[in-house]
Design a protein around this motif. Structure first.
Motif, PDB file in Angstrom:
ATOM      1  N   ILE A  51       2.497   0.814  -1.916  1.00 26.90           N
ATOM      2  CA  ILE A  51       2.981   2.179  -1.994  1.00 26.90           C
ATOM      3  C   ILE A  51       3.771   2.341  -3.289  1.00 26.90           C
ATOM      4  CG2 ILE A  51       5.018   1.617  -0.575  1.00 26.90           C
ATOM      5  CD1 ILE A  51       4.819   4.543   0.504  1.00 26.90           C
ATOM      6  N   SER A  53       6.163   4.539  -6.136  1.00 27.62           N
ATOM      7  CA  SER A  53       7.425   5.270  -6.011  1.00 27.62           C
ATOM      8  C   SER A  53       7.188   6.737  -5.681  1.00 27.62           C
ATOM      9  CB  SER A  53       8.244   5.143  -7.299  1.00 27.62           C
ATOM     10  OG  SER A  53       7.498   5.616  -8.398  1.00 27.62           O
ATOM     11  N   GLY A  55       4.898   7.794  -3.741  1.00 30.80           N
ATOM     12  CA  GLY A  55       4.403   7.899  -2.377  1.00 30.80           C
ATOM     13  C   GLY A  55       2.921   7.625  -2.199  1.00 30.80           C
ATOM     14  N   SER A  56       2.185   7.488  -3.287  1.00 29.40           N
ATOM     15  CA  SER A  56       0.752   7.216  -3.139  1.00 29.40           C
ATOM     16  C   SER A  56       0.544   5.808  -2.585  1.00 29.40           C
ATOM     17  CB  SER A  56       0.042   7.360  -4.485  1.00 29.40           C
ATOM     18  OG  SER A  56       0.549   6.440  -5.421  1.00 29.40           O
ATOM     19  N   THR A  57      -0.471   5.671  -1.784  1.00 30.31           N
ATOM     20  CA  THR A  57      -0.734   4.400  -1.118  1.00 30.31           C
ATOM     21  C   THR A  57      -2.169   3.934  -1.346  1.00 30.31           C
ATOM     22  OG1 THR A  57      -1.364   5.524   0.931  1.00 30.31           O
ATOM     23  CG2 THR A  57       0.942   4.872   0.712  1.00 30.31           C
ATOM     24  N   SER A  70       4.951   2.246   4.629  1.00 31.67           N
ATOM     25  CA  SER A  70       5.902   3.312   4.361  1.00 31.67           C
ATOM     26  C   SER A  70       7.098   2.721   3.632  1.00 31.67           C
ATOM     27  CB  SER A  70       6.339   4.003   5.652  1.00 31.67           C
ATOM     28  OG  SER A  70       6.946   3.078   6.545  1.00 31.67           O
ATOM     29  N   ARG A  71       7.881   3.598   3.046  1.00 34.25           N
ATOM     30  CA  ARG A  71       8.984   3.130   2.216  1.00 34.25           C
ATOM     31  C   ARG A  71      10.191   4.031   2.392  1.00 34.25           C
ATOM     32  NH1 ARG A  71       8.415   2.450  -4.404  1.00 34.25           N
ATOM     33  NH2 ARG A  71      10.622   2.126  -4.849  1.00 34.25           N
TER      34      ARG A  71
END
Length: 122
Positions: A51, A53, A55-57, A70-71
């Motif tokens: 993931i 920074s 938010g793309s995974t 998730s982060r």
């Protein structure tokens, strides 16, 4: 000193779930991406999920639809929710923090955790 502390591994039956956590500490200014990798016995380490920074995974094809990364940026913590586990998911899972900039530092480095064992019985 940057440290990655992983938790949540263990033994589970096929079809079960586990949640891995990885907390990064050490005067962190920013982290480009965090991810989970795994290494099964006799095999090379492979990407499980990552993931960025923003938010793309991205996920390994073998875990798509079953695992969710998730982060929590405020806590510099990354999670891996693993559902519908299969025996082939058995491996040591490693947390990675990529492009870490420490407070006061100019460059970025990558760091790895010690690994946590996940064993899925059939």
């Amino acid at each position: 000193q940057v440290q990655l502390v992983e938790s949540g591994g263990g033994l589970v039956q096929a079809g079960g779930s586990l949640r891995l956590s990885c907390a990064v500490s050490g005067s962190i200014s920013s982290i480009n991406a965090m991810g989970w990798y795994r290494q099964a016995f006799g095999k090379q380490r492979e990407l499980v999920a990552r993931i960025a920074s923003g938010g793309s995974t991205n996920y390994a094809d073998s875990v798509k639809g079953r695992f969710t990364i998730s982060r929590d940026g405020a806590k510099d913590t990354v999670y891996l929710q693993m559902n519908s586990l299969k025996p082939e998911d058995t491996a040591v899972y490693y947390c990675s923090a990529q492009g870490v900039r420490r407070i006061g530092a100019l460059g970025r480095l990558d760091y790895w955790g010690q690994g946590t064992q996940v064993t899925v019985s059939s």
